[in-house]
Design an enzyme around this catalytic site. Structure first.
Site, PDB file in Angstrom:
ATOM      1  N   GLY A  11       0.838  -1.109  -0.184  1.00 50.95           N
ATOM      2  CA  GLY A  11      -0.238  -0.523  -0.312  1.00 50.95           C
ATOM      3  C   GLY A  11       0.869   1.324  -0.318  1.00 50.95           C
ATOM      4  O   GLY A  11       2.220   1.270  -0.604  1.00 50.95           O
ATOM      5  N   HIS A  91       3.053   0.706  13.194  1.00 48.84           N
ATOM      6  CA  HIS A  91       2.339   1.321  15.057  1.00 48.84           C
ATOM      7  C   HIS A  91       2.064   0.389  15.516  1.00 48.84           C
ATOM      8  O   HIS A  91       2.535  -0.494  15.099  1.00 48.84           O
ATOM      9  CB  HIS A  91       0.789   1.579  13.971  1.00 48.84           C
ATOM     10  CG  HIS A  91       0.751   3.169  12.895  1.00 48.84           C
ATOM     11  ND1 HIS A  91       1.123   4.730  12.720  1.00 48.84           N
ATOM     12  CD2 HIS A  91       0.764   3.756  11.555  1.00 48.84           C
ATOM     13  CE1 HIS A  91       0.727   5.567  12.542  1.00 48.84           C
ATOM     14  NE2 HIS A  91       0.966   4.620  11.298  1.00 48.84           N
ATOM     15  N   SER A 235      -0.533  38.229  10.739  1.00 49.73           N
ATOM     16  CA  SER A 235      -1.207  40.141  11.200  1.00 49.73           C
ATOM     17  C   SER A 235      -1.923  40.199  11.961  1.00 49.73           C
ATOM     18  O   SER A 235      -2.342  39.423  12.906  1.00 49.73           O
ATOM     19  CB  SER A 235      -1.952  39.728   9.249  1.00 49.73           C
ATOM     20  OG  SER A 235      -3.181  39.576  10.103  1.00 49.73           O
TER      21      SER A 235
END
Length: 309
Positions: A11, A91, A235
């Protein structure tokens, strides 16, 4: 020194590991199910392919488990010479929630978890950019040897920042971040914001730039600069707006929801729900939902302009 690795599956993540390591001088073997559609592609990329079936043998002692977590038990059981192998997981989910650490307690089980999606991991490797990863050798029978092995493998994958964790911590943190931020707030927050602007009469292109395209630009700045410098950079309008948004959205109710999500992971409610979910059906349903959204249609149109070569 000859370096080699067996990768189970092909994959997106497996392909990235294979290409990065191939380009780092490894001989790569790809284990695929009989009649896999990925065989021709893997061979075209110069990778060795063998059939993953009951009683098969791994061509190397180091095996990266890169198929879906729910398949890991079946895969390990199929490998005949597993007792002499090092199994490397990207994992911790199957080790922790699927119980592989107990089912195969006699094996050398290692965790090497890069913290990047596959496409970004490949891109950063090619750019010599920043890739981070965490590891655990807590289930290893040979901790010092295993750590050296993982450190070398991580370096060859392109990892620059390499830190120790535990399988439980990596598993829970990975699930938590997906549910609370990466795969929820980011895409669905962008969708709701886009739809609200369009509803208020803002044209689709303007709404797209503001609510989807700029997400990456902002995220890149956040990661590069860190929280303090990021908020020094923005900003006055963005600064005041961020404070108003924080007060409106991230209230006690939001904190309570985070707590519930973590507790559902911690007490296995999420794992129970996952095991009862038709993942393929859900994926199709979510895909169809997104394809029907105006945001997706605008993205496809705008991408032709933005990324044309």
């Amino acid at each position: 020194m000859h370096k080699s690795l067996t990768i189970i599956g092909f994959g997106n993540q497996a392909k990235t590991w294979a290409l990065n390591l191939r380009d780092s001088g490894y001989e790569i073997f790809i284990g695929l199910r009989p009649n896999s559609n990925s065989k021709a592609l893997a061979e075209d990329l110069g990778l060795n392919v063998f059939e993953l079936s009951p009683g098969c043998y791994s061509p190397t002692a180091d095996i990266a488990m890169l198929t879906p977590d729910s398949t890991h038990t079946e895969v390990v059981e199929q490998i005949q010479n597993k007792k002499g192998c090092n199994f490397i997981f990207a994992h911790g989910h199957s080790l922790y929630f699927e119980g592989l650490s107990k089912k195969f307690s006699e094996l050398n089980l290692l965790l090497l978890a890069p913290k990047a999606i596959a496409s970004e991991m490949r891109l950063q490797y090619e750019l010599n950019g920043p890739i981070g990863a965490v590891y655990s050798v807590e289930l290893s029978k040979f901790k010092e040897e295993s750590l050296l092995k993982l450190r070398g493998l991580a370096k060859d994958l392109g990892v620059k920042s390499f830190h120790e964790t535990t399988i439980e911590m990596e598993t829970k943190a990975d699930l938590f971040s997906e549910q609370t931020l990466l795969c929820s707030i980011l895409p669905y927050g962008a969708l709701h914001s886009f739809n609200k602007l369009v509803e208020k009469g803002v044209n689709e292109e303007t709404a797209y730039f503001e609510c989807w395209h700029e997400v990456k630009l902002i995220a890149d700045a956040m990661v590069k600069m860190g929280p303090a410098k990021f908020f020094d950079l923005i900003s006055p309008n963005a600064l005041v707006g961020s404070e108003l948004g924080r007060q409106a959205i991230f209230d006690q109710d939001f904190s309570d929801k985070l707590e519930k999500i973590y507790e559902d992971i911690n007490n296995w409610n999420f794992q129970n729900r996952l095991s009862q979910t038709d993942v393929a059906g859900l994926k199709d349903s979510v895909s169809q939902m997104w394809k029907s959204e105006k945001l997706n249609q605008v993205h496809e149109r705008m991408s032709e302009e933005l990324y044309q070569k």
